[in-house]
Write an enzyme that holds these catalytic residues in place. Structure first.
Site, mmCIF file in Angstrom:
data_model
loop_
_atom_site.group_PDB
_atom_site.id
_atom_site.type_symbol
_atom_site.label_atom_id
_atom_site.label_comp_id
_atom_site.label_asym_id
_atom_site.label_seq_id
_atom_site.Cartn_x
_atom_site.Cartn_y
_atom_site.Cartn_z
ATOM 1 N N LYS A 128 -9.928 8.363 4.329
ATOM 2 C CA LYS A 128 -9.481 7.412 5.396
ATOM 3 C C LYS A 128 -10.646 7.027 5.647
ATOM 4 C CE LYS A 128 -5.070 6.069 5.930
ATOM 5 N NZ LYS A 128 -4.480 5.372 6.912
ATOM 6 N N LYS A 211 -3.310 8.482 -4.391
ATOM 7 C CA LYS A 211 -2.347 8.688 -4.310
ATOM 8 C C LYS A 211 -2.109 6.796 -3.788
ATOM 9 C CE LYS A 211 -0.516 7.452 0.433
ATOM 10 N NZ LYS A 211 -0.653 7.766 1.742
ATOM 11 N N LYS A 214 -0.496 1.338 0.624
ATOM 12 C CA LYS A 214 -0.613 -0.083 0.193
ATOM 13 C C LYS A 214 -1.596 -0.869 1.033
ATOM 14 C CE LYS A 214 2.324 0.628 4.797
ATOM 15 N NZ LYS A 214 1.391 1.925 4.923
HETATM 16 N N1 AQP Z 1 2.506 7.157 -2.872
HETATM 17 C C1 AQP Z 1 2.906 8.387 -1.694
HETATM 18 N N2 AQP Z 1 4.220 8.933 -2.629
HETATM 19 C C2 AQP Z 1 4.866 9.244 -2.333
HETATM 20 N N3 AQP Z 1 5.760 8.721 -0.416
HETATM 21 C C3 AQP Z 1 4.196 7.897 0.272
HETATM 22 N N4 AQP Z 1 4.429 7.675 1.028
HETATM 23 C C4 AQP Z 1 3.076 6.328 1.510
HETATM 24 N N5 AQP Z 1 2.636 6.570 0.337
HETATM 25 C C5 AQP Z 1 3.263 7.266 -0.662
HETATM 26 C C6 AQP Z 1 5.016 8.142 1.787
HETATM 27 O O1 AQP Z 1 5.177 7.195 2.745
HETATM 28 C C7 AQP Z 1 5.778 6.948 4.059
HETATM 29 C C8 AQP Z 1 5.211 6.179 5.206
HETATM 30 O O2 AQP Z 1 3.403 5.997 5.533
HETATM 31 P P1 AQP Z 1 2.431 5.244 5.552
HETATM 32 O O3 AQP Z 1 2.825 3.982 5.647
HETATM 33 O O4 AQP Z 1 2.789 5.085 7.476
HETATM 34 O O5 AQP Z 1 1.682 5.848 5.944
HETATM 35 P P2 AQP Z 1 0.136 6.188 4.502
HETATM 36 O O6 AQP Z 1 1.008 7.175 3.923
HETATM 37 O O7 AQP Z 1 -1.407 5.954 5.587
HETATM 38 O O8 AQP Z 1 0.868 5.161 3.600
HETATM 39 P P3 AQP Z 1 -0.254 4.175 2.535
HETATM 40 O O9 AQP Z 1 0.499 3.033 2.019
HETATM 41 O O10 AQP Z 1 -1.268 4.886 1.834
HETATM 42 O O11 AQP Z 1 -0.785 2.789 3.955
HETATM 43 P P4 AQP Z 1 -1.565 2.452 4.068
HETATM 44 O O12 AQP Z 1 -2.316 2.575 2.971
HETATM 45 O O13 AQP Z 1 -1.703 2.090 5.563
HETATM 46 O O14 AQP Z 1 -2.768 4.237 4.686
HETATM 47 C C9 AQP Z 1 5.279 8.887 4.772
HETATM 48 O O15 AQP Z 1 6.301 9.387 4.782
HETATM 49 C C10 AQP Z 1 4.187 8.806 3.770
HETATM 50 O O16 AQP Z 1 4.592 9.836 3.059
#
Ligand code: AQP
Length: 351
Positions: A128, A211, A214
């Site tokens: 990040k 990955k 969002k």
């Molecule tokens: N691509 C993914 N595949 C499987 N699991 C996922 N999770 C997120 N993306 C995937 C799971 O969703 C839960 C919450 O994640 P989060 O939103 O708190 O944080 P993150 O993992 O950082 O998700 P994002 O979408 O990538 O958010 P941003 O872009 O804001 O950093 C977790 O259980 C995660 O494993």
């Protein structure tokens, strides 16, 4: 007859009964990755009858700047997604993190337990922050200590997450063990990560090595839970693939990240194994597979989007649910964090 005296250890041990905690950041609209990696499994755990505590982690979201109005909207929309996906606020505890101050209180204490070296090894921070690590917030660096507090403030024993969170959960275990050792107590449980199923890491539709996220600048890289049927079909149609047909066995997906991702998504949505999906589509072109995948995704996600839309008509009701959940969460976390103050030697003499 008087109540039997409960020692702090007995209270702590009693608190180690199976309890699940997990959270999602309201840092934007939720994706298919959040659904398959997290939400869908949150519902399964609730339905297994284990005590489940689920949280919109708004304090984590602000580790990168959020527009306040959008954060409020995303928190309500996230809560609507939980409920639409099958979380029952009467059976699970559903709330937003900032309403329960125990999280940040314990988070600070864990900042003092965790080591800089541990934090520096976190790959999510490196991903990040990228080349900009001097310029990102201190909160982003300390994020895993707050995540440990989220979990351990409830003495949660199991945490369903996607594979991307595995390293943070290992750090949570390290923090629990170090706290217990530092203070000579057996106070925090050592949590177990629950990372199961075909799509524990859903990848970007534009790059099978990244990955699905969002916050990816490209909306084409992800399926949002609020996308309509036409958008879902178009995104899968344009999803990056290679020119080969689907292989005869799952092993044939080994060096084909984009093909593997689409097959994994299909398997997870259909509740099938990857082998079953390959058996059905062996030798078929993506021109056949992608529309079938889009139809399947629409059939699973369409009802969730419709229910989210209905719930979002009444934001006051969502806020009420989050507030009631926060009251129930507070009732569990407050006594645990109060014991942490006691263990660490803080005077608590206010009446
Ligand atoms: N691509 C993914 N595949 C499987 N699991 C996922 N999770 C997120 N993306 C995937 C799971 O969703 C839960 C919450 O994640 P989060 O939103 O708190 O944080 P993150 O993992 O950082 O998700 P994002 O979408 O990538 O958010 P941003 O872009 O804001 O950093 C977790 O259980 C995660 O494993």
């Amino acid at each position: 007859m008087s109540e039997p005296v409960q020692t702090p250890q007995a209270i702590a041990n009693a608190a180690f009964k199976p309890r699940i905690f997990s959270g999602i950041q309201p840092s934007g609209g939720l994706t298919l990755g959040n659904y398959l990696g997290a939400l869908k499994r949150f519902v399964q755990k609730q339905d297994e009858g284990i005590q489940t505590i689920y949280c919109l982690v708004d304090m984590h979201a602000i580790t990168t700047w959020q527009d306040p109005a959008k954060l409020r909207h995303a928190t309500r929309e996230g809560a609507a997604a939980f409920i639409a996906a099958g979380i029952d606020p009467a059976r699970s505890i559903l709330f937003n993190q900032s309403q329960v101050s125990a999280h940040v209180e314990l988070g600070w204490i864990f900042n003092c337990v965790a080591r800089m070296g541990w934090m520096s090894r976190m790959t999510q921070f490196k991903d990040k922050a990228g080349k900009n690590s001097e310029n990102v917030s201190l909160g982003l660096y300390a994020y895993p200590a707050l995540m440990a507090a989220d979990i351990l403030a409830y003495h949660a024993t199991m945490v369903p997450v996607g594979d991307d969170q595995k390293q943070h959960l290992e750090l949570t275990r390290d923090i629990a063990i170090k706290f217990n050792n530092d203070y000579g107590v057996d106070f925090f449980p050592v949590v177990e990560p629950l990372i199961e199923g075909a799509a524990t890491r859903v990848m970007s539709l534009r790059d099978g090595t990244k990955k699905m996220s969002k916050s990816d600048p490209s909306d084409q890289s992800r399926i949002n839970l609020t996308d309509d049927a036409d958008v879902i079909a178009a995104k899968f149609r344009k999803a990056k693939t290679d020119p080969e047909p689907l292989p005869e066995t799952a092993f044939g997906l080994k060096d084909r990240p984009e093909a593997r991702n689409l097959v994994n998504i299909y398997a997870a949505l259909a509740d099938q194994s990857v082998d079953q999906v390959i058996a059905d589509y062996a030798g078929k072109q993506f021109g056949t597979f992608k529309p079938a995948l889009a139809d399947l995704a629409v059939s699973k996600l369409g009802p969730i989007a419709a229910e989210m839309n209905r719930l979002m008509q009444d934001p006051g009701e969502i806020d009420r649910i989050l507030g009631a959940g926060a009251d129930r969460a507070e009732a569990i976390a407050r006594p645990i964090v109060d014991q942490v103050y006691d263990i660490t030697g803080m005077i608590r003499s206010r009446r």
